[in-house]
Write an enzyme that holds these catalytic residues in place. Structure first.
Site, short mmCIF file in Angstrom:
data_model
loop_
_atom_site.label_atom_id
_atom_site.label_comp_id
_atom_site.label_asym_id
_atom_site.label_seq_id
_atom_site.Cartn_x
_atom_site.Cartn_y
_atom_site.Cartn_z
N TYR A 67 -2.92 8.59 -3.90
CA TYR A 67 -2.58 7.78 -2.73
C TYR A 67 -1.24 7.06 -2.95
O TYR A 67 -0.37 7.08 -2.07
CB TYR A 67 -3.69 6.76 -2.48
CG TYR A 67 -3.45 5.88 -1.27
CD1 TYR A 67 -3.59 6.38 0.02
CD2 TYR A 67 -3.11 4.54 -1.43
CE1 TYR A 67 -3.39 5.57 1.12
CE2 TYR A 67 -2.90 3.72 -0.32
CZ TYR A 67 -3.04 4.24 0.95
OH TYR A 67 -2.83 3.44 2.04
N ILE B 258 -6.03 -4.52 4.01
CA ILE B 258 -6.23 -4.79 5.43
C ILE B 258 -7.69 -4.51 5.80
O ILE B 258 -8.33 -3.61 5.23
CB ILE B 258 -5.31 -3.91 6.30
CG1 ILE B 258 -3.84 -4.05 5.83
CG2 ILE B 258 -5.43 -4.28 7.78
CD1 ILE B 258 -3.27 -5.44 5.89
#
Length: 243
Positions: A152, A185
């Site tokens: 990632y 988030i």
């Protein structure tokens, strides 16, 4: 002519936040790959705000589908003012030696080549109109790297390099290219974290909280609009002071 914004991966999460933040700024094209129902729910919220919105199914990791998305926006609304390359996937964190080629390829196909495909498809339109904005959604891990998140982190770092290079290349054509690098988030992407892990992370963040899709959506909207007309090649970190 009203402005038109294409947002990939926008049925939920940060893409949804960007779409809602841009609802009153022009026409919105929401892209999804699986979640048609959620995309339509988001579209309806935009329409309730008085905005015009259409949804379009496309796997942006496939160039032909990315081009079809851009062509749809052009044929429906007549222009593309901004492209938000938000579509992305994030495998659960694992040590590098537990990853394999197939996983790396899939993550790069979506996170990196999705942005490549959509950018390549939209550029002829933006170059012809001598104006446009491209916003890539990276991550703080693309800036610093994350333990057990090599695939990632690498994909998001690639987006940062792509952003900086394209900003220099496209500036003479009046096209701006920027990126936002969110911290942690409140999205489904973090569902693998336990409550204790989330609280531990919050304790490390100076602002003491996770970000919201609205927080990031407002930044993306700013970068899409003329308010940021002298900003290009920037990576805006939004993490509450975490990293």
């Amino acid at each position: 002519m009203d402005k038109t914004f294409i947002i990939t991966g926008s049925s939920r999460g940060i893409g949804k936040g960007a779409a809602l933040s841009l609802a009153e700024s022009g026409n919105i094209v929401l892209n999804y790959i699986k979640n048609k129902e959620m995309a339509e729910e988001t579209a309806e919220k935009i329409r309730e705000k008085g905005g015009k919105c259409e949804t379009f199914k496309a796997d942006v990791s496939i160039y032909e589908e990315a081009k079809a998305l851009v062509d749809f926006a052009i044929s429906t609304f007549g222009n593309v003012s901004a492209l938000v390359n938000n579509a992305g996937i994030a495998p659960a964190p694992v040590p590098f030696d537990m990853t394999d080629y197939a996983q790396w390829k899939r993550v790069f196909d979506v996170n990196v080549f999705g942005a490549f495909n959509c950018t390549k498809a939209v550029l002829p339109y933006m170059i012809s109109q001598k104006k446009g904005s491209i916003v890539n959604v990276s991550s703080v891990w693309g800036m610093t790297g994350g333990s057990c998140e090599a695939v990632y982190s690498s994909s998001k770092a690639a987006l940062i390099g792509f952003t900086k290079a394209m900003a220099k290349e496209l500036a003479p054509s009046g096209i701006r290219v920027n990126a936002v690098a969110p911290g942690i988030i409140e999205t489904e992407m973090n569902n693998h974290l336990s409550e204790d892990e989330i609280e531990a992370i919050k304790a490390e963040i100076p602002l003491g909280k996770m970000g919201t899709i609205e927080d990031i959506g407002k930044i993306i909207a700013f970068l899409c609009e003329d308010r940021s007309s002298y900003i290009t090649g920037e990576i805006i970190k939004a993490d509450g002071g975490w990293i």
